[in-house]
Write a protein that holds these residues in place. Structure first.
Motif, PDB file in Angstrom:
ATOM      1  N   SER A  52      13.300 -29.392 -45.982  1.00 56.33           N
ATOM      2  CA  SER A  52      13.181 -28.597 -47.098  1.00 56.33           C
ATOM      3  C   SER A  52      11.930 -28.860 -46.974  1.00 56.33           C
ATOM      4  CB  SER A  52      13.474 -28.972 -48.622  1.00 56.33           C
ATOM      5  OG  SER A  52      14.754 -29.409 -48.979  1.00 56.33           O
ATOM      6  N   ALA A  53      11.003 -27.708 -46.548  1.00 57.97           N
ATOM      7  CA  ALA A  53      10.023 -27.526 -46.476  1.00 57.97           C
ATOM      8  C   ALA A  53       8.714 -28.001 -47.464  1.00 57.97           C
ATOM      9  CB  ALA A  53       8.951 -26.139 -46.178  1.00 57.97           C
ATOM     10  N   CYS A  54       9.512 -27.333 -48.817  1.00 56.74           N
ATOM     11  CA  CYS A  54       8.536 -27.973 -50.327  1.00 56.74           C
ATOM     12  C   CYS A  54       8.554 -29.809 -50.048  1.00 56.74           C
ATOM     13  CB  CYS A  54       9.395 -27.902 -51.008  1.00 56.74           C
ATOM     14  SG  CYS A  54      11.146 -28.237 -51.618  1.00 56.74           S
TER      15      CYS A  54
ATOM     16  N   VAL B 131       5.729 -23.134 -50.300  1.00 53.95           N
ATOM     17  CA  VAL B 131       6.987 -22.343 -50.433  1.00 53.95           C
ATOM     18  C   VAL B 131       7.900 -22.222 -52.232  1.00 53.95           C
ATOM     19  CG1 VAL B 131       6.958 -22.399 -47.788  1.00 53.95           C
ATOM     20  CG2 VAL B 131       8.373 -24.266 -49.899  1.00 53.95           C
ATOM     21  N   ARG B 132       7.531 -22.873 -52.780  1.00 56.85           N
ATOM     22  CA  ARG B 132       8.546 -22.551 -54.168  1.00 56.85           C
ATOM     23  C   ARG B 132       9.006 -21.250 -55.140  1.00 56.85           C
ATOM     24  NH1 ARG B 132      10.705 -27.809 -57.107  1.00 56.85           N
ATOM     25  NH2 ARG B 132       9.288 -26.799 -58.487  1.00 56.85           N
TER      26      ARG B 132
ATOM     27  N   ILE C 250      11.821 -26.157 -42.583  1.00 62.93           N
ATOM     28  CA  ILE C 250      12.425 -24.954 -42.925  1.00 62.93           C
ATOM     29  C   ILE C 250      12.454 -25.278 -44.633  1.00 62.93           C
ATOM     30  CG2 ILE C 250      14.808 -25.095 -42.832  1.00 62.93           C
ATOM     31  CD1 ILE C 250      15.207 -22.291 -41.839  1.00 62.93           C
ATOM     32  N   CYS C 251      12.205 -23.749 -45.169  1.00 59.28           N
ATOM     33  CA  CYS C 251      11.998 -23.417 -45.816  1.00 59.28           C
ATOM     34  C   CYS C 251      13.587 -22.389 -46.266  1.00 59.28           C
ATOM     35  CB  CYS C 251      11.104 -22.613 -46.879  1.00 59.28           C
ATOM     36  SG  CYS C 251      11.729 -21.699 -48.615  1.00 59.28           S
ATOM     37  N   PRO C 252      14.582 -22.478 -46.130  1.00 60.26           N
ATOM     38  CA  PRO C 252      15.844 -21.388 -46.395  1.00 60.26           C
ATOM     39  C   PRO C 252      15.190 -20.160 -46.883  1.00 60.26           C
ATOM     40  CG  PRO C 252      16.632 -23.867 -46.690  1.00 60.26           C
ATOM     41  CD  PRO C 252      15.393 -23.668 -46.489  1.00 60.26           C
ATOM     42  N   GLU C 253      14.859 -20.290 -48.377  1.00 58.12           N
ATOM     43  CA  GLU C 253      14.636 -19.241 -49.201  1.00 58.12           C
ATOM     44  C   GLU C 253      13.601 -18.253 -48.855  1.00 58.12           C
ATOM     45  OE1 GLU C 253      14.304 -19.879 -53.283  1.00 58.12           O
ATOM     46  OE2 GLU C 253      16.380 -21.409 -53.477  1.00 58.12           O
TER      47      GLU C 253
ATOM     48  N   ARG D 289       8.050 -16.176 -56.777  1.00 60.64           N
ATOM     49  CA  ARG D 289       9.436 -14.821 -56.596  1.00 60.64           C
ATOM     50  C   ARG D 289      10.265 -15.739 -57.463  1.00 60.64           C
ATOM     51  NH1 ARG D 289      10.330 -18.632 -52.255  1.00 60.64           N
ATOM     52  NH2 ARG D 289      11.842 -20.280 -52.623  1.00 60.64           N
TER      53      ARG D 289
ATOM     54  N   ILE E  36      15.934 -30.961 -50.803  1.00 59.63           N
ATOM     55  CA  ILE E  36      15.404 -31.549 -52.090  1.00 59.63           C
ATOM     56  C   ILE E  36      16.237 -31.004 -53.135  1.00 59.63           C
ATOM     57  CG2 ILE E  36      13.793 -29.376 -52.830  1.00 59.63           C
ATOM     58  CD1 ILE E  36      11.788 -30.990 -54.231  1.00 59.63           C
TER      59      ILE E  36
ATOM     60  N   SER F  79      17.594 -27.153 -56.304  1.00 56.00           N
ATOM     61  CA  SER F  79      17.941 -26.048 -55.710  1.00 56.00           C
ATOM     62  C   SER F  79      18.828 -25.332 -55.626  1.00 56.00           C
ATOM     63  CB  SER F  79      16.630 -26.005 -54.219  1.00 56.00           C
ATOM     64  OG  SER F  79      16.887 -25.460 -53.733  1.00 56.00           O
TER      65      SER F  79
ATOM     66  N   SER G 115      19.698 -23.462 -53.262  1.00 59.23           N
ATOM     67  CA  SER G 115      19.814 -23.522 -51.317  1.00 59.23           C
ATOM     68  C   SER G 115      19.447 -24.718 -51.697  1.00 59.23           C
ATOM     69  CB  SER G 115      18.372 -23.078 -50.794  1.00 59.23           C
ATOM     70  OG  SER G 115      18.756 -21.279 -51.610  1.00 59.23           O
ATOM     71  N   CYS G 116      18.601 -26.014 -51.523  1.00 58.08           N
ATOM     72  CA  CYS G 116      18.925 -27.143 -51.409  1.00 58.08           C
ATOM     73  C   CYS G 116      19.568 -28.331 -52.635  1.00 58.08           C
ATOM     74  CB  CYS G 116      17.356 -27.733 -50.885  1.00 58.08           C
ATOM     75  SG  CYS G 116      16.287 -26.430 -49.314  1.00 58.08           S
TER      76      CYS G 116
HETATM   77  S1  SF4 Z   1      14.812 -23.517 -50.584  1.00 59.97           S
HETATM   78 FE1  SF4 Z   1      13.354 -23.934 -52.357  1.00 59.97          FE
HETATM   79  S2  SF4 Z   1      14.145 -26.101 -51.834  1.00 59.97           S
HETATM   80 FE2  SF4 Z   1      14.521 -25.085 -50.615  1.00 59.97          FE
HETATM   81  S3  SF4 Z   1      13.151 -25.343 -49.609  1.00 59.97           S
HETATM   82 FE3  SF4 Z   1      12.483 -23.538 -49.840  1.00 59.97          FE
HETATM   83  S4  SF4 Z   1      11.301 -23.523 -51.943  1.00 59.97           S
HETATM   84 FE4  SF4 Z   1      12.033 -25.848 -51.240  1.00 59.97          FE
END
Ligand code: SF4
Length: 164
Positions: A9-11, A17-18, A43-46, A55, A110, A113, A115-116
């Motif tokens: 996770s990029a964060c 990117v959060r 990567i940050c999937p969002e 956001r 992480i 989330s 996503s993650c």
């Molecule tokens: S989707 Fe959320 S938890 Fe996953 S990398 Fe992006 S900011 Fe971090």
């Protein structure tokens, strides 16, 4: 010898990117080592799904999980009421494509989330209520055979990779 690559996770690497415009860097010697070895794929999937920073926070509704979203049984909604299901699914597929293109066999994502998350996510009430389950990206990666662990399972991930 083939070296396992790790989608991360990029964060977790501190990228801002959060949803709140921040990162959530994880300090661990193994992360530094994997980075030096060129094994981390970030990567940050969002964001990959087209969302912006900052956001509104989003959750999977009605106590459902990422698997339910992928199966079309649940939506991802923002606290402001907007539906972002399509972006979350698109981001999950981009993350999977990215992971496969880079030969990732493992993913460190992480927790919490939509996503993650892989150990727990929030229940859609935006009241801070957790329940066990995967986010959308974590569910898709696991379905594809990628070994997913959360930031809370760093030591376990280190052990798993040591045995590869
Ligand atoms: S989707 Fe959320 S938890 Fe996953 S990398 Fe992006 S900011 Fe971090």
């Amino acid at each position: 010898m083939t070296v396992s690559k790790i989608l991360i996770s990029a964060c977790l690497l501190g990228h801002a990117v959060r949803y709140d415009g921040k990162g959530k860097p994880l300090a661990h010697p193994a992360i530094d080592q994997w980075r030096e070895e060129g094994r981390l794929v970030t990567i940050c999937p969002e964001l990959a799904g087209g969302m912006s920073v900052p956001r509104p926070p989003a959750e999977i509704e009605n106590g459902m999980t990422g698997a339910d979203v992928l199966a079309g049984r649940a939506r991802v909604v923002e606290i402001t009421g907007g539906e972002v299901t399509e972006a979350f699914i698109a981001g999950a597929y981009r993350a999977l494509e990215f992971a496969q293109a880079h030969g990732c066999t493992h993913a460190l994502l992480i927790d919490g989330s939509p996503s993650c998350g892989s150990g727990f996510i929030y229940d859609g009430s935006f009241a801070g209520k957790r329940h066990a389950g995967n986010g959308v990206t974590a569910a898709l990666l696991e379905n594809a055979g990628i070994i997913v662990r959360s930031d809370r399972q760093m030591d376990e991930m280190v052990d798993i990779l040591a045995r590869v």
